[in-house]
Design an enzyme around this catalytic site. Structure first.
Site, short mmCIF file in Angstrom:
data_model
loop_
_atom_site.label_atom_id
_atom_site.label_comp_id
_atom_site.label_asym_id
_atom_site.label_seq_id
_atom_site.Cartn_x
_atom_site.Cartn_y
_atom_site.Cartn_z
N ASP A 6 -4.73 0.99 -4.21
CA ASP A 6 -3.47 1.76 -4.30
C ASP A 6 -3.22 1.79 -5.97
O ASP A 6 -3.04 2.94 -6.43
CB ASP A 6 -2.16 1.04 -3.50
CG ASP A 6 -2.52 0.90 -2.05
OD1 ASP A 6 -1.64 1.47 -1.57
OD2 ASP A 6 -3.08 0.08 -1.82
N THR B 294 -2.13 2.18 3.88
CA THR B 294 -2.38 0.80 3.16
C THR B 294 -2.68 -0.16 4.41
O THR B 294 -3.59 -0.81 4.48
CB THR B 294 -1.45 0.46 1.99
OG1 THR B 294 -1.32 1.81 1.44
CG2 THR B 294 -1.68 -0.63 1.51
MG MG Z 1 0.37 4.93 -0.37
#
Ligand code: MG
Ligand code: AMP
Ligand code: MG
Length: 308
Positions: free
Chosen positions: A50, A121
């Site tokens: 990320d 995620t």
């Molecule tokens: Mg994200």
């Protein structure tokens, strides 16, 4: 880059190469094996993928468009990035498109770009790789008018290395590219929703709509993709958990193919730079825009009242 192409086309064209680069970073972090997981909040994870994907996208776009406001999920990204993460070329086909008149003269300071460098995620950390997307949404006057969605693991079961993945785009008044839009089957009601952020209200909203099938998958990007591929009729999420970077790009692409995305009251989200980030009214998206009112009518007020 064709410097004389309208700003919106240059932004979409540059976002396409940036998300492709970010997708490779996401695959590399996974194959190196150390995800560097940080807990940002309850049920809210961040990994090295990320962080790195955001630095790649935000740096690449801000070098080319220094006066455009860029808001990324993972906060400011103004630290040094490896030079091979900075891409400044752009998709040549998008630069050739005919821009609708109302978008042709948009200026840098009128644009806000919303970046979700890795959507899904939770699923990424659990190895559900095809739920992952990279999202770049482009807003003008608070409206989502352009979107780029990259799937870094598209076809990962049949293709190797950097041959996997695909990138789709949509622009208001132009249409979509990078995929074949399909409509969902008539006579059934297939609803997609969260798999990792459910609660009793989220479930009550689904129950009230009596779906024939529920597809519980990760990521706002992936769920809207299911609508665009004809695999689900609606995305229903009666929770304030999504943020503007989750919905800006998916909304723009969905609308460009005839769908609709609002909160659970039927109101559109505003994507200007001062707007709060949280999608407090939940998410209701339909593959066919004309189906939207049916869902709004059939959602009980008791559920709507929990979402401001
Ligand atoms: Mg994200
Ligand atoms: P999901 O459908 O659960 O994969 O969520 C779609 C997007 O909204 C992802 O970026 C999630 O991280 C985010 N999201 C949804 N619900 C929550 C929540 N309760 N807390 C934090 N993030 C959430
Ligand atoms: Mg997200």
């Amino acid at each position: 880059m064709a410097q004389n192409a309208p700003l919106i086309l240059r932004l979409v064209a540059s976002s396409i190469t940036a998300v492709n680069r970010a997708g490779k970073i996401i695959r590399d972090v996974m194959s190196q094996g150390d995800l560097g997981i940080v807990e940002k909040g309850k049920n809210d994870l961040q990994t090295e993928a990320d962080r790195s994907a955001q630095r790649c996208i935000v740096t690449s776009l801000s070098r080319q468009f220094p006066s455009v406001t860029i808001i990324g999920e993972e906060g400011p990204s103004n630290c040094e990035v490896p030079s091979d993460w900075v891409v400044t070329d752009s998709d040549p086909q998008v630069l050739q498109l005919q821009c609708p008149e109302e978008l042709g003269s948009v200026l840098d300071h009128e644009v806000v770009v919303w970046v979700d460098p890795l959507d899904g995620t939770s699923e990424y950390t659990q190895g559900l790789l095809d739920h992952v997307t990279v999202l770049v949404g482009i807003a003008v006057g608070g409206r989502a008018i352009g979107g780029v969605i990259h799937q870094p693991y598209y076809n990962y079961e049949t293709v190797n290395g950097d041959d996997m993945g695909r990138t789709l785009w949509g622009i208001s008044g132009i249409g979509t590219g990078g995929f074949e839009p399909q409509l969902p089957p008539e006579g059934r009601r297939i609803i997609t929703t969260t798999r990792s952020h459910s609660n009793s209200v989220v479930q009550a909203a689904l129950d009230a709509l009596h779906p024939d099938e529920i597809l519980r998958v990760g990521g706002a990007g992936h769920k809207v993709m299911l609508l665009m591929e004809g695999k689900a009729h609606a995305y229903v999420f009666a929770s304030p958990g999504c943020k503007r970077w989750d919905t800006c790009a998916p909304e723009a692409v969905l609308v460009a193919m005839g769908g609709h995305l609002t909160d659970m009251h039927g109101n559109s989200y505003c994507y200007n730079k001062d707007t709060p980030h949280q999608n407090t009214g939940g998410v209701l998206a339909t593959a066919k825009g004309e189906d939207h009112s049916w869902y709004l009518r059939n959602l009980p007020d008791t559920i709507r009242q929990t979402l401001v």
